[in-house]
Design an enzyme around this catalytic site. Sequence first.
Site, PDB file in Angstrom:
ATOM      1  N   HIS A  79     -14.615  29.346   4.238  1.00 35.58           N
ATOM      2  CA  HIS A  79     -13.350  28.827   4.720  1.00 35.58           C
ATOM      3  C   HIS A  79     -13.302  28.483   2.756  1.00 35.58           C
ATOM      4  O   HIS A  79     -13.794  28.896   2.299  1.00 35.58           O
ATOM      5  CB  HIS A  79     -14.046  27.593   4.260  1.00 35.58           C
ATOM      6  CG  HIS A  79     -13.294  26.445   5.377  1.00 35.58           C
ATOM      7  ND1 HIS A  79     -13.408  24.968   3.897  1.00 35.58           N
ATOM      8  CD2 HIS A  79     -13.340  26.112   5.338  1.00 35.58           C
ATOM      9  CE1 HIS A  79     -12.279  24.464   4.106  1.00 35.58           C
ATOM     10  NE2 HIS A  79     -12.340  24.300   5.149  1.00 35.58           N
ATOM     11  N   TYR A 206      -8.963  15.111   2.387  1.00 36.04           N
ATOM     12  CA  TYR A 206      -9.763  14.573   1.294  1.00 36.04           C
ATOM     13  C   TYR A 206      -8.374  12.990   1.824  1.00 36.04           C
ATOM     14  O   TYR A 206      -7.021  13.798   1.270  1.00 36.04           O
ATOM     15  CB  TYR A 206      -9.826  14.575   0.149  1.00 36.04           C
ATOM     16  CG  TYR A 206     -10.966  15.583   0.312  1.00 36.04           C
ATOM     17  CD1 TYR A 206     -11.971  14.971   0.240  1.00 36.04           C
ATOM     18  CD2 TYR A 206     -10.850  16.988  -0.667  1.00 36.04           C
ATOM     19  CE1 TYR A 206     -12.570  16.091  -0.082  1.00 36.04           C
ATOM     20  CE2 TYR A 206     -11.276  17.616  -0.536  1.00 36.04           C
ATOM     21  CZ  TYR A 206     -12.622  17.511  -0.389  1.00 36.04           C
ATOM     22  OH  TYR A 206     -13.299  17.992  -0.954  1.00 36.04           O
ATOM     23  N   PRO A 298     -22.575  13.526  -2.241  1.00 36.12           N
ATOM     24  CA  PRO A 298     -21.427  14.448  -0.798  1.00 36.12           C
ATOM     25  C   PRO A 298     -20.527  14.777  -1.695  1.00 36.12           C
ATOM     26  O   PRO A 298     -19.612  15.455  -0.804  1.00 36.12           O
ATOM     27  CB  PRO A 298     -22.134  13.801   0.157  1.00 36.12           C
ATOM     28  CG  PRO A 298     -22.703  13.289   0.216  1.00 36.12           C
ATOM     29  CD  PRO A 298     -22.893  12.423  -0.918  1.00 36.12           C
ATOM     30  N   LYS A 302     -22.110  19.437  -3.263  1.00 35.63           N
ATOM     31  CA  LYS A 302     -22.814  20.139  -4.522  1.00 35.63           C
ATOM     32  C   LYS A 302     -24.233  20.519  -4.153  1.00 35.63           C
ATOM     33  O   LYS A 302     -25.826  21.426  -4.783  1.00 35.63           O
ATOM     34  CB  LYS A 302     -22.998  19.996  -5.966  1.00 35.63           C
ATOM     35  CG  LYS A 302     -21.475  19.922  -6.752  1.00 35.63           C
ATOM     36  CD  LYS A 302     -21.371  21.741  -6.181  1.00 35.63           C
ATOM     37  CE  LYS A 302     -19.654  21.739  -7.012  1.00 35.63           C
ATOM     38  NZ  LYS A 302     -18.892  23.010  -6.737  1.00 35.63           N
ATOM     39  N   TYR A 393     -14.605  23.675  -7.608  1.00 35.33           N
ATOM     40  CA  TYR A 393     -14.965  23.699  -6.446  1.00 35.33           C
ATOM     41  C   TYR A 393     -16.040  24.090  -5.082  1.00 35.33           C
ATOM     42  O   TYR A 393     -17.159  23.777  -4.760  1.00 35.33           O
ATOM     43  CB  TYR A 393     -14.159  23.173  -5.791  1.00 35.33           C
ATOM     44  CG  TYR A 393     -13.541  22.770  -4.143  1.00 35.33           C
ATOM     45  CD1 TYR A 393     -14.272  21.309  -4.198  1.00 35.33           C
ATOM     46  CD2 TYR A 393     -13.440  22.963  -2.915  1.00 35.33           C
ATOM     47  CE1 TYR A 393     -13.845  20.140  -3.014  1.00 35.33           C
ATOM     48  CE2 TYR A 393     -13.217  22.912  -1.967  1.00 35.33           C
ATOM     49  CZ  TYR A 393     -13.410  21.446  -1.492  1.00 35.33           C
ATOM     50  OH  TYR A 393     -13.947  20.677  -0.677  1.00 35.33           O
TER      51      TYR A 393
HETATM   52  P1  RFL Z   1     -33.845  17.249   1.480  1.00 36.54           P
HETATM   53  O1  RFL Z   1     -32.771  17.914   1.950  1.00 36.54           O
HETATM   54  O2  RFL Z   1     -33.905  15.378   1.770  1.00 36.54           O
HETATM   55  O3  RFL Z   1     -35.502  17.546   1.940  1.00 36.54           O
HETATM   56  C1  RFL Z   1     -36.200  16.757   1.371  1.00 36.54           C
HETATM   57  C2  RFL Z   1     -37.740  17.066   3.007  1.00 36.54           C
HETATM   58  O4  RFL Z   1     -39.082  16.142   2.249  1.00 36.54           O
HETATM   59  C3  RFL Z   1     -39.632  15.498   3.242  1.00 36.54           C
HETATM   60  N1  RFL Z   1     -40.481  14.243   2.389  1.00 36.54           N
HETATM   61  C4  RFL Z   1     -41.089  14.191   2.528  1.00 36.54           C
HETATM   62  N2  RFL Z   1     -42.347  14.716   2.360  1.00 36.54           N
HETATM   63  C5  RFL Z   1     -43.774  14.835   2.495  1.00 36.54           C
HETATM   64  N3  RFL Z   1     -43.910  13.673   1.941  1.00 36.54           N
HETATM   65  C6  RFL Z   1     -43.177  12.777   1.156  1.00 36.54           C
HETATM   66  N4  RFL Z   1     -43.156  11.401   0.567  1.00 36.54           N
HETATM   67  C7  RFL Z   1     -41.765  13.048   1.674  1.00 36.54           C
HETATM   68  N5  RFL Z   1     -40.483  12.314   1.507  1.00 36.54           N
HETATM   69  C8  RFL Z   1     -39.642  13.415   1.421  1.00 36.54           C
HETATM   70  C9  RFL Z   1     -38.201  15.176   3.527  1.00 36.54           C
HETATM   71  O5  RFL Z   1     -38.150  14.545   5.056  1.00 36.54           O
HETATM   72  C10 RFL Z   1     -37.479  16.145   4.040  1.00 36.54           C
HETATM   73  O6  RFL Z   1     -37.301  17.134   4.951  1.00 36.54           O
HETATM   74  O7  RFL Z   1     -34.086  17.883   0.203  1.00 36.54           O
HETATM   75  P2  RFL Z   1     -33.177  18.672  -0.474  1.00 36.54           P
HETATM   76  O8  RFL Z   1     -34.349  20.069  -0.010  1.00 36.54           O
HETATM   77  O9  RFL Z   1     -33.463  18.891  -1.690  1.00 36.54           O
HETATM   78  O10 RFL Z   1     -32.117  19.549  -0.579  1.00 36.54           O
HETATM   79  C11 RFL Z   1     -31.031  18.975  -0.341  1.00 36.54           C
HETATM   80  C12 RFL Z   1     -29.892  18.422   0.435  1.00 36.54           C
HETATM   81  O11 RFL Z   1     -30.347  18.293   1.665  1.00 36.54           O
HETATM   82  C13 RFL Z   1     -28.906  17.618  -0.032  1.00 36.54           C
HETATM   83  O12 RFL Z   1     -28.671  17.691  -1.396  1.00 36.54           O
HETATM   84  C14 RFL Z   1     -27.614  18.233   1.057  1.00 36.54           C
HETATM   85  O13 RFL Z   1     -28.235  17.916   2.019  1.00 36.54           O
HETATM   86  C15 RFL Z   1     -26.268  16.966   0.473  1.00 36.54           C
HETATM   87  N6  RFL Z   1     -24.368  16.707   1.029  1.00 36.54           N
HETATM   88  C16 RFL Z   1     -24.429  17.718   1.023  1.00 36.54           C
HETATM   89  N7  RFL Z   1     -24.962  19.092  -0.116  1.00 36.54           N
HETATM   90  C17 RFL Z   1     -24.240  19.873   0.730  1.00 36.54           C
HETATM   91  O14 RFL Z   1     -24.129  21.169  -0.799  1.00 36.54           O
HETATM   92  N8  RFL Z   1     -23.022  20.310   0.962  1.00 36.54           N
HETATM   93  C18 RFL Z   1     -22.407  19.429   1.579  1.00 36.54           C
HETATM   94  O15 RFL Z   1     -21.863  20.118   2.283  1.00 36.54           O
HETATM   95  C19 RFL Z   1     -23.222  18.456   1.848  1.00 36.54           C
HETATM   96  N9  RFL Z   1     -23.131  17.372   2.650  1.00 36.54           N
HETATM   97  C20 RFL Z   1     -24.763  15.994   2.529  1.00 36.54           C
HETATM   98  C21 RFL Z   1     -23.864  16.731   2.998  1.00 36.54           C
HETATM   99  C22 RFL Z   1     -25.382  15.641   2.278  1.00 36.54           C
HETATM  100  C23 RFL Z   1     -25.620  14.058   2.980  1.00 36.54           C
HETATM  101  N10 RFL Z   1     -26.080  13.166   3.386  1.00 36.54           N
HETATM  102  C24 RFL Z   1     -26.823  12.383   4.354  1.00 36.54           C
HETATM  103  C25 RFL Z   1     -26.444  12.192   2.287  1.00 36.54           C
HETATM  104  C26 RFL Z   1     -23.239  15.132   4.095  1.00 36.54           C
HETATM  105  C27 RFL Z   1     -24.479  14.684   4.168  1.00 36.54           C
HETATM  106  C28 RFL Z   1     -23.865  13.370   4.729  1.00 36.54           C
END
Ligand code: RFL
Length: 396
Positions: A79, A206, A298, A302, A393
Amino acid sequence: MPEPATISDTAVLVLGAGPAGLVLANLLCAAGVECVVLERRSRAHVEQRARAGFLSPRSVALLREHGLDQGLSRLGKRHDRCEFRSAAGRLELRYSELGSRKTHTVYPQQLLVTDLIAELGRRGGEIRFDTAVRSLGGLDSARPWVRAEDAVLREQRYAARYIAGCDGARGVARTAVPVVPAVRDHGITWLALLARAPACSDSVVYGVHGAGFAGQMPRSPDITRYYLQCDPGTDVEEWDEDRIWNALDERLLAGQFGAPARGPIIERSLVRLRSEILDPIQHGRLFLAGDAATSISPSAAKGANLAIAEAAILADALGAAVRTGDEAGLRSYSERCLPLIRQAQEFSHWMIDLLHPPAGDDPEAAYQRVLRRARLDSLSTSASHRHYFADNYVGI
Ligand code: RFL
């Protein structure tokens, strides 16, 4: 309450099976370092949780280098462009031709998580699903511990030489690092949507609009992520499909540039834009990675990329400490990660500012709108500004 028996004593306890925890555990297993992952949700839940989709070149290279790219290499889509739509018109930036000429790879996070769980199983790693960590301690001792509850609320105790806090922005690990975080509540809420419909163009779009921001991010040929800025107190139930599609048409300037293809909205949730930075991201024998270390909006995609980068740095440092007793890498872990975090936060904040000009008739709001307009104009008129944008970016 009697202390529960320690049911596992391992080299590294990894809290959380998101991208950070799973990349870390895979790398540790490959390096022969014993680890156990504790995840509070079920396997089905984490394998279906749709979030990120845009992987940076650094993330892709890292996953490839460590043999974690099977699905990504087969199904990931290159992309290379985004566009801004506003009262000033349409500005497309093809970042494969700008700056260091890099591209994103679109691969939905839930597929990556599914691949990482399967690969960890093949590498002999252990994940305990439905196991919620409640507290942790002994972080300054040789044997830190974690107390958790399984699915039937039985208390369990785990011990390890090191603990990796990869349990996300609302996990417990970050609360064990005694620092006051730097915080910004942007006062902005997005309705995050997944539609079973193709994107209206190959670009990320955007929409910078007086009624609020709207965004379109392609995910797969028939699934598209949309965002709509909404009132902070909004109730998702107030947003029926007609209201959603009409708002997307209005803010993405469908009349001028074409309407998004409509389809069922299969997921809707609210995302409050809030940024938080911990410094340091470690305490004693606890090390944070991913959203646990920094919450980031988001707006510039990043979060998952930071999570993967930090997990790789931490895996190296933990590997050296466990195998040879050399803790130099662990001591400098925060110093190595914080420059990446600062840079990602700065650019995400820049994007938030650009995408959400304040509404209202007051002179300050009007002034702020002029600044946003100047920023968009300079992206269109200044080559060096476009190069700067492109490098930030796609960069981590
Ligand atoms: P995660 O993915 O939140 O995983 C953390 C895990 O820990 C578990 N957990 C526990 N387990 C045991 N005991 C507890 N007490 C616990 N508390 C929590 C949770 O169930 C979960 O499985 O964190 P991690 O691994 O640091 O990864 C981070 C990413 O998931 C996050 O930064 C991204 O999803 C953010 N984000 C995006 N990031 C990108 O780089 N590119 C994107 O296009 C992008 N789009 C997004 C996004 C985040 C979004 N939301 C929902 C905030 C789009 C959205 C809508």
